[in-house]
Design an enzyme around this catalytic site. Structure first.
Site, PDB file in Angstrom:
ATOM      1  CB  SER A   1       8.973  38.861   4.475  1.00 54.34           C
ATOM      2  OG  SER A   1       9.958  39.688   3.939  1.00 54.34           O
TER       3      SER A   1
ATOM      4  NE  ARG B   1      10.492  36.429   8.602  1.00 57.01           N
ATOM      5  CZ  ARG B   1      11.235  37.093   7.702  1.00 57.01           C
ATOM      6  NH1 ARG B   1      10.970  36.984   6.405  1.00 57.01           N
ATOM      7  NH2 ARG B   1      12.243  37.860   8.096  1.00 57.01           N
TER       8      ARG B   1
ATOM      9  N   GLY C   1      17.846  35.638  -0.726  1.00 56.73           N
ATOM     10  CA  GLY C   1      18.604  35.994   0.475  1.00 56.73           C
ATOM     11  C   GLY C   1      17.883  35.593   1.747  1.00 56.73           C
TER      12      GLY C   1
ATOM     13  CG  ASP D   1      13.205  45.055   0.211  1.00 57.13           C
ATOM     14  OD1 ASP D   1      14.443  45.161   0.218  1.00 57.13           O
ATOM     15  OD2 ASP D   1      12.611  44.111   0.753  1.00 57.13           O
TER      16      ASP D   1
ATOM     17  NE  ARG E   1      17.313  45.964  -4.780  1.00 54.19           N
ATOM     18  CZ  ARG E   1      16.578  45.142  -4.046  1.00 54.19           C
ATOM     19  NH1 ARG E   1      16.190  45.524  -2.832  1.00 54.19           N
ATOM     20  NH2 ARG E   1      16.217  43.966  -4.505  1.00 54.19           N
TER      21      ARG E   1
HETATM   22  C1  S3P Z   1      13.872  40.521   4.383  1.00 51.29           C
HETATM   23  C2  S3P Z   1      14.665  41.441   5.005  1.00 51.29           C
HETATM   24  C3  S3P Z   1      15.371  42.528   4.286  1.00 51.29           C
HETATM   25  C4  S3P Z   1      14.781  42.772   2.898  1.00 51.29           C
HETATM   26  C5  S3P Z   1      14.551  41.485   2.161  1.00 51.29           C
HETATM   27  C6  S3P Z   1      13.608  40.572   2.930  1.00 51.29           C
HETATM   28  C7  S3P Z   1      13.251  39.462   5.200  1.00 51.29           C
HETATM   29  O1  S3P Z   1      16.721  42.156   4.136  1.00 51.29           O
HETATM   30  O2  S3P Z   1      15.622  43.604   2.145  1.00 51.29           O
HETATM   31  O3  S3P Z   1      13.983  41.739   0.894  1.00 51.29           O
HETATM   32  O4  S3P Z   1      12.344  38.759   4.699  1.00 51.29           O
HETATM   33  O5  S3P Z   1      13.638  39.309   6.361  1.00 51.29           O
HETATM   34  P1  S3P Z   1      17.801  42.478   5.308  1.00 51.29           P
HETATM   35  O6  S3P Z   1      17.286  41.883   6.539  1.00 51.29           O
HETATM   36  O7  S3P Z   1      19.093  41.815   4.908  1.00 51.29           O
HETATM   37  O8  S3P Z   1      17.909  43.969   5.312  1.00 51.29           O
END
Ligand code: S3P
Length: 430
Positions: free
Chosen positions: A20, A24, A92, A312, A343
């Site tokens: 994450s 960023r 995502g 996660d 999941r």
């Molecule tokens: C993440 C937020 C989570 C997590 C993903 C990483 C992030 O998703 O499941 O692996 O980096 O902000 P959601 O915000 O959709 O729950």
């Protein structure tokens, strides 16, 4: 791939940089004035997709070393739309956060695509609030491929219908470009890496326990980011060392942001033996070292408030609970159905294939714990890296080993995962 049982987990490990925070750091570094040097970058298929996406938008990202990057920021308004679509692959976090940034690039038009799994995941959760701010979108019924038309934006106050750090982050990033203030209210707290990094970059942002407000920014500057180890990559080893008797494993330099470490809270009330030492801060984030000793577990209930803090790691929770004394329940986790795979179904099927008693419910699991090693069997990853790692952890603690179909998808977040598993096997043999 076949993973055999291990008789104990011992030794010292470091896991790659947090995914994450790595995403960023490249995204925000690109929007900064001047250079950002990123150390401890968690290189994986997902974070490489972010590097490639920023390059496609005209940002120079140099790889100085396997885990050191130099990003030459183009400023908040310096991105330029490529002719070809930007491929977000399986990521995502990339597609949601980038959409927030692109929404503010007034007068430009961008096209985003992804792989089959990402194309099945919901995008309306970002296009709806960003559309209210003024950006214009075309999607395939709320899915990728997506066109983003950047527009002059208006700040909003937005209550998230689902607890999602990705959606919160997209809105806050768009808020940097909006007129007036932008507030995001969350039903329950989610990871706050975006807020922490925006603060470090000099943005004006205020935070309350379940909301954040950002004001338009003129310029950002990060300079240096040191990425701490990924708790989500440490978690498989925490659970493996807890389940395999005789283990004593140390994990070093792990991010311990309390909005990420819900699994530690859950395991600790189940009776796990995890000690945190050398607490410190890495890049403004709490971090530390973990010592994990094996231990018997008792059942617990996990409810909606804890879900985002362990989102996660919930498949790993299901495995731990299936080996505990008593019946465990997870509720309020319907978001698990919108991840890289469904999941809830993937975890229940995987654990049942090993002889465990895990039942999928609409929003979680019901688990009948049996305090013994899972039998073993075959698990399909469904292309989901967290399911492949769940299978490997179950294998280490099993009686007969586990065959993993589609194990290579671990590279999405943790390309060196199986090498570490093998190094633990060598350590155990010594
Ligand atoms: C993440 C937020 C989570 C997590 C993903 C990483 C992030 O998703 O499941 O692996 O980096 O902000 P959601 O915000 O959709 O729950």
């Amino acid at each position: 791939m076949r993973i055999e049982p291990i008789h104990r987990l011992v030794g010292h490990l470091a896991v790659p940089g947090d995914k994450s925070i790595s995403h960023r750091s490249v995204l925000l570094g690109a929007l900064c004035d001047g250079e950002t040097r990123i150390g401890g970058f968690g290189r994986s298929a997902d974070t490489e997709a972010t590097i490639e996406a920023m390059r496609a938008l005209g940002v120079v990202v140099e790889e100085l070393d396997v885990d050191t990057l130099r990003v030459s920021g183009v400023g908040l308004r310096g991105l330029s739309a490529p002719a070809a679509p930007i491929d977000c692959r399986n990521a995502g976090t990339l597609v949601r956060l980038l959409t927030g940034v692109l929404a503010g690039q007034a007068g430009q038009r961008f096209e985003l695509t992804g792989d089959e799994s990402l194309s099945a995941r919901p995008m309306r959760r970002v296009t709806e609030p960003l559309g209210r701010m003024g950006a214009v979108f075309e999607t395939d019924d709320g899915h990728l491929p997506m066109v983003v038309e950047g527009r002059p934006l208006q700040g909003i106050a937005y209550e998230l219908p689902v607890a999602s750090a990705q959606v919160k982050s997209a809105i806050l990033l768009a808020g940097l470009y909006a007129e007036g203030e932008t507030t995001v209210v969350e039903p329950v707290p989610t990871r706050d890496h975006t807020e922490l990094m925006l603060e470090a970059a000099g943005a004006r942002i205020t935070r309350r326990p379940t909301s954040a407000t950002v004001w338009p920014a003129e310029r950002l500057e990060l300079g240096q980011v040191e990425v701490p180890g990924d708790f989500s990559s440490a978690a498989p080893f925490v659970v493996a060392a807890t389940l395999v008797p005789g283990s004593e494993l140390h994990l070093h330099g792990v991010n311990l942001n309390p909005r990420r470490t819900g699994l530690l809270e859950i395991l600790s009330r189940m009776g796990a033996n995890v000690t945190v030492y050398n607490r410190r801060r890495i890049a403004g984030e709490p971090a530390g070292d973990l010592e994990v000793r094996s231990s018997d577990l008792v059942a617990t209930t996990v409810t909606a408030k804890e879900v985002p803090l362990a989102i996660d790691e919930l498949p790993l929770f299901a495995l731990a609970a299936s080996c505990a004394h008593g019946d465990s329940v997870l509720r309020g986790a319907e978001e698990l159905r919108a991840k890289e795979s469904d999941r809830i179904e993937a975890t229940a099927d995987a654990l049942r294939a090993l002889g465990q008693h895990v039942r999928a419910t609409e929003d979680g699991f019901r688990i009948r714990g049996v305090p013994a090693r899972p039998r073993g069997g075959r698990i399909e990853s469904r292309g989901d890296h967290r399911i492949a790692m769940l299978a490997a952890v179950a294998a280490l603690g099993s009686q007969q080993g586990v065959e993993i179909g589609g194990a290579e998808c671990v590279a999405v977040s943790f390309p060196g995962f199986f090498e570490i598993v093998e190094s633990l096997r060598r350590e155990a043999a010594e």
